[in-house]
Design a protein around this motif. Structure first.
Motif, PDB file in Angstrom:
ATOM      1  N   ALA A  35      38.982  29.668  38.996  1.00  0.00           N
ATOM      2  CA  ALA A  35      39.144  28.473  38.154  1.00  0.00           C
ATOM      3  C   ALA A  35      39.074  28.912  36.704  1.00  0.00           C
ATOM      4  O   ALA A  35      38.254  29.763  36.337  1.00  0.00           O
ATOM      5  CB  ALA A  35      38.061  27.434  38.450  1.00  0.00           C
ATOM      6  N   LEU A  36      39.943  28.340  35.864  1.00  0.00           N
ATOM      7  CA  LEU A  36      39.980  28.646  34.433  1.00  0.00           C
ATOM      8  C   LEU A  36      39.645  27.383  33.658  1.00  0.00           C
ATOM      9  O   LEU A  36      40.299  26.349  33.818  1.00  0.00           O
ATOM     10  CB  LEU A  36      41.368  29.162  34.040  1.00  0.00           C
ATOM     11  CG  LEU A  36      41.586  29.449  32.545  1.00  0.00           C
ATOM     12  CD1 LEU A  36      40.668  30.575  32.079  1.00  0.00           C
ATOM     13  CD2 LEU A  36      43.045  29.792  32.265  1.00  0.00           C
ATOM     14  N   ALA A  74      45.960  30.247  37.679  1.00  0.00           N
ATOM     15  CA  ALA A  74      45.133  30.402  36.488  1.00  0.00           C
ATOM     16  C   ALA A  74      45.850  31.241  35.429  1.00  0.00           C
ATOM     17  O   ALA A  74      45.733  30.973  34.231  1.00  0.00           O
ATOM     18  CB  ALA A  74      43.793  31.033  36.852  1.00  0.00           C
ATOM     19  N   THR A  99      48.240  29.048  33.476  1.00  0.00           N
ATOM     20  CA  THR A  99      47.521  28.240  32.493  1.00  0.00           C
ATOM     21  C   THR A  99      47.093  29.082  31.305  1.00  0.00           C
ATOM     22  O   THR A  99      47.148  28.639  30.153  1.00  0.00           O
ATOM     23  CB  THR A  99      46.299  27.587  33.148  1.00  0.00           C
ATOM     24  OG1 THR A  99      46.720  26.810  34.274  1.00  0.00           O
ATOM     25  CG2 THR A  99      45.562  26.690  32.171  1.00  0.00           C
TER      26      THR A  99
END
Length: 649
Positions: free
Chosen positions: A133-134, A155, A158
């Motif tokens: 998760a970012l 990620a 993003t």
């Protein structure tokens, strides 16, 4: 990450393929190269003769070595070798991974370094099959309300689209809500800008409760630039690592603006004094008024960050102001002259000129102040100057009240009653009046009114349907104190009381100075008449005219709605990025830079600020494998082609 001395591997299990190299050697050695086809019509005549160049029965050893070298280089390359990798924190290779990135203005100078660090972590997580998760700490789009752990590829997409923002890093107000859907255990890589921001400590504690936290800090010191308000505004240059800078090594500040041809360029270079404190240095803006008024921004040289840029607004411009009034006051009566109080209030922040009205108009001032004086023979010339964009500020007084033709004065914002109003004399009908609170969307918005400021006398206007619209300040009984009207591209303001203490004590208060500063700052001058014509009306909102990105580069304010005064007062943020904003005649800058406090990372593993992320060797080894295969192809052709092919090669 497995390390063998200075060499590390992101996927060390792929090295097991090297065990097949001996078997590959045997297979390659047992398979001879393709036979040569020789056509000769007299083959029968050669029977019994020995072949001087027999076909080899085994692959040459040097060709085997090339092929084994190509295969070994490919195996090692796919294992993700890294030269001198960073030491990994305990638990970093287990379970899900959360990457937190500070994305405020302080992250801009080291953004490329931060992205490289995040990409390296994502590559390792992808090789290990870990969910990732970012989280971007920019306060936008409701981020922080929940984390979604997905693939490293998502990620990475993003991360590629992320960029620093022109405001301070913002963490979620409720870390528990952010982590509500997160796994019970995960490790965290926090790529920080090194500064302490609101909400950092609670977020760190919440993340540390879920697993190991590793913090990556920038390697270079941070710089910020801000304005120190006052009669003569100055710049404050701050740095987070003053010990790393030798005395006198602070960067210069560049003053940027248009040259006489309108081309933006560097207008001046400002330096801190050699004995300045490296942590907080004050830089004076000692420039000629003509040059200073053209400056649009100040920027720290060599620092690409919105926090290292100060946009120039009305506070930075030094207006030329002309005083015209009764100069007959003797040496012992200077405290009775209205000009004395105006000089004391305006001299620190403006360039004052005094003289007759005919003389001062030749100097093209931004503001003309008439203190209880009539325009006289220069009324027509003064009216033309106002229509071209000038600001005429007039003060009432006994001489104005005694004018028999006061109603015929065309350089007043409202029609006045002759005689005036006395609220504290023997024949008065009431006590002196205090000031009413200023309108929230007016030119004096936000100024505090002292309770002891009272007005004893004033000039009252004649009833008029437009009187309420032209009143920008009033007394507590609703009668006007300051009125305003537009004439062409300029404006006329009238203060309905005196500029000295004769009709009240307003001129003896700090409020008098603040009100004059607001009025003078709103003057656009003849050169700024075009901007004044297109300025939005006072609505209690600020509309962006120009904004900065996180790297301090100006851009158009696309898609930004006007900001309420309450939100504007909070400083730069997602609703109001750093930039220039307008509200009526007022123009104000939101600058991102300010005080910087180093963060304390107790309970986390802090990577060395100067630690290199390691050199990736996979690409070089794949290139070596390709080169070995190319040489193998050439060698095979030589072996198969004989003497003639060798000569051609």
């Amino acid at each position: 990450m497995m390390a063998l001395g200075p060499l590390g591997f992101a996927a060390p299990w792929l090295l097991a393929a090297g065990l097949a190299l001996p078997l590959l050697w045997l297979l390659l050695r047992a398979v001879p190269p393709a036979p040569r086809e020789v056509e000769f019509p007299g083959t029968a005549l050669l029977l019994g003769l020995a072949d001087p160049a027999p076909v080899t029965r085994h692959t040459p050893w040097w060709l085997l070595a090339l092929r084994l070298l190509a295969v070994a280089a490919a195996i090692i390359a796919f294992a993700g070798p890294v030269w001198r990798p960073q030491p990994q924190a305990a638990g970093d290779d287990d379970g899900p991974l959360l990457i937190v990135m500070d994305t405020g203005w302080a992250a801009a100078p080291g953004w490329a370094e931060a992205q490289a660090r995040a990409r390296a972590a994502l590559d390792r997580a992808q090789a290990q099959g870990r969910p990732v998760a970012l989280f971007l700490a920019d306060g936008q789009g409701g981020r922080g309300q929940g984390l979604v752990f997905g693939t490293a590829a998502d990620a990475a997409a993003t991360l590629r689209a992320a960029s620093p923002q022109p405001w301070e890093t913002r963490y979620p107000a409720d870390p528990a809500a952010m982590l509500a859907d997160a796994p019970a255990r995960f490790s965290t890589l926090w790529i920080a800008d090194g500064l302490d921001h609101p909400g950092r400590a609670p977020l760190l504690a919440s993340l540390a409760a879920r697993g190991a936290v590793t913090v990556a800090l920038p390697s270079a010191p941070l710089h910020s630039l801000s304005v120190q308000d006052g009669a003569r505004p100055s710049l404050i240059l701050r740095t987070t690592a003053p010990g790393a800078l030798p005395p006198g090594a602070l960067p210069d500040v560049l003053a940027m603006g248009p040259d006489p041809q309108g081309i933006p360029r560097q207008l001046a270079r400002l330096r801190a004094a050699p004995d300045s404190d490296p942590a907080t240095a004050t830089i004076s803006i000692d420039l000629p008024p003509e040059l200073r008024n053209r400056i649009t921004s100040f920027a720290v040289e060599g620092v690409a960050s919105a926090g290292a840029v100060v946009l120039a607004d009305d506070r930075m411009r030094r207006r030329k102001l002309a005083l015209v009034g009764d100069a007959r006051a003797t040496e012992g009566q200077h405290l009775l002259s209205p000009l004395h109080y105006l000089r004391q209030a305006l001299a620190p922040s403006t360039d004052l000129i005094e003289g007759t009205l005919a003389d001062v108009l030749q100097a093209s001032p931004d503001v003309v102040v008439l203190a209880d004086a009539a325009p006289g023979a220069q009324a027509h010339e003064l009216a033309e100057w106002v229509a071209q964009g000038g600001l005429l500020l007039r003060f009432a007084g006994p001489r104005m009240a005694a004018q028999p033709d006061l109603s015929q004065d065309g350089l007043l914002p409202v029609r006045l009653r002759p005689g005036g109003r006395d609220a504290g004399g023997a024949l008065s009908w009431g006590a002196p009046r205090a000031l009413a609170p200023f309108a929230a969307d007016g030119i004096f918005a936000g100024l505090a009114i002292p309770a002891d400021v009272l007005v004893r006398a004033q000039l009252l206007p004649e009833p008029d349907p437009d009187l309420a619209a032209r009143t920008i300040a009033q007394l507590e009984d609703g009668t006007p104190l300051v009125t305003r009207d537009s004439v062409g591209a300029g404006r006329i303001l009238l203060v309905h009381t005196t500029a000295n203490a004769e009709w009240g004590n307003l001129a003896l208060s700090g409020l008098f100075v603040a009100m004059l500063e607001r009025i003078v700052q709103s003057a656009s001058g003849v050169e700024g008449a075009e901007r004044a014509e297109t300025a939005p009306a006072d609505t209690g909102h600020w509309a962006a005219e120009l904004v900065l990105d996180g790297f301090g580069r100006p851009r158009a304010p696309e898609g930004l709605a006007p900001v309420a005064a309450e939100d504007f007062a909070q400083g730069p943020g997602p609703l109001a990025p750093a930039g220039i904003y307008a509200s009526g005649e007022r123009r104000a800058a939101l600058n991102a830079g300010g005080a910087m406090v180093r963060a304390d990372w107790q309970g986390a593993t802090v990577e060395a600020a100067d630690a290199a992320p390691g050199t990736q060797l996979g690409g070089w080894l794949l290139a070596l494998a390709g080169l070995a295969l190319a040489v193998d192809a050439l060698g095979s052709a030589l072996v198969a082609g004989g003497r003639r092919a060798r000569a051609a090669a």
